[in-house]
Design an enzyme around this catalytic site. Structure first.
Site, PDB file in Angstrom:
ATOM      1  N   CYS A  28       0.834  -1.214   0.000  1.00 60.11           N
ATOM      2  CA  CYS A  28       0.000   0.000   0.000  1.00 60.11           C
ATOM      3  C   CYS A  28       0.864   1.258   0.000  1.00 60.11           C
ATOM      4  CB  CYS A  28      -0.922   0.003   1.218  1.00 60.11           C
ATOM      5  SG  CYS A  28      -1.970  -1.444   1.335  1.00 60.11           S
TER       6      CYS A  28
HETATM    7  C1  BEZ Z   1       0.587  -4.645   1.799  1.00 61.84           C
HETATM    8  O1  BEZ Z   1       0.117  -3.546   1.523  1.00 61.84           O
HETATM    9  O2  BEZ Z   1       1.782  -4.871   1.752  1.00 61.84           O
HETATM   10  C2  BEZ Z   1      -0.323  -5.785   2.176  1.00 61.84           C
HETATM   11  C3  BEZ Z   1      -1.487  -5.542   2.886  1.00 61.84           C
HETATM   12  C4  BEZ Z   1      -2.290  -6.606   3.236  1.00 61.84           C
HETATM   13  C5  BEZ Z   1      -1.950  -7.898   2.863  1.00 61.84           C
HETATM   14  C6  BEZ Z   1      -0.793  -8.120   2.125  1.00 61.84           C
HETATM   15  C7  BEZ Z   1       0.039  -7.058   1.789  1.00 61.84           C
END
Ligand code: BEZ
Length: 211
Positions: free
Chosen positions: A45
């Site tokens: 994110c």
């Molecule tokens: C991420 O943004 O890295 C992420 C968020 C939730 C699950 C897997 C990755």
């Protein structure tokens, strides 16, 4: 209940990093990209919101406003925003909606229990100046999105709204475009002359028209 193309994007009032806003009022007659992310302070994110900030000039050039949403609080969003600028070199330059009560997430069907928990998956909605949903994308939490592809779709939508054409596979601005099946080859030739390239009765190309 999932949203279908052509439906009016649900309106809502929510707290965001830019204060309280009502979506349709904030958007006005712009295009908008509303996209969800699973959680603040997560790696994928962070890269996605930095990449979206980096594309602000491209969004502005197309009359598009970006807005993100997750079930985290405004306080968390504001605290995480510092990391986004630090890590990606692109300070946050669009609002993030705080949706702890999941009102926006449920209205846009952004929570998919099969994806692990009650936070949002990576949904994208391209919404046009009339507030109609023009594209939906749903990515799993483990896969970061390609925001250049989202821009490419905006380019295609804005072109095909103005000219009676369709865009072929992997089209990018400047490439030839397709005469849609609703236009006969005779009518296409009457309009575009020898610029029409007939590959099959149903597959006719023309140069991208100026709109
Ligand atoms: C991420 O943004 O890295 C992420 C968020 C939730 C699950 C897997 C990755």
């Amino acid at each position: 209940m999932s949203l279908h193309l052509g439906e009016i994007a649900p309106d809502f009032t929510a707290e965001t990093t830019a204060g309280t806003l009502t979506f349709h009022d904030w958007k006005k007659d712009s295009w908008a990209i509303l996209f969800s992310h699973p959680a603040d302070f997560t790696p994928v994110c962070t890269t996605e919101l930095g990449a979206t900030s980096a594309l602000k000039g491209e969004f502005d050039a197309r009359g598009v406003k970006a807005i993100a949403v997750s079930v985290d609080s405004v306080e968390d969003h504001l605290s995480w925003a510092g990391d986004i600028g630090e890590v990606t070199g692109h300070p946050l330059n669009f609002p993030i909606i705080a949706d702890p009560k999941k009102e926006v997430s449920i209205a846009y069907d952004m929570i998919h229990p099969g994806e692990g928990d009650t936070s949002t998956v990576r949904s994208v909605f391209i919404i046009d100046p009339n507030n109609k949903v023009r594209l939906t994308l749903t990515y799993p939490k483990s896969v970061g999105r390609n925001f250049n592809e989202i821009l490419r779709v905006v380019d295609a939508l804005q072109l095909t709204d103005k000219a009676p054409v369709a865009t072929p596979v992997n089209w990018v601005p400047g490439d030839r475009v397709i005469v849609p099946p609703t236009v006969s080859t005779a009518d296409a030739i009457a309009k575009y002359g020898d610029q029409v390239e007939v590959v099959k009765d149903y597959l006719r190309y023309i140069p991208q028209p100026k709109v």
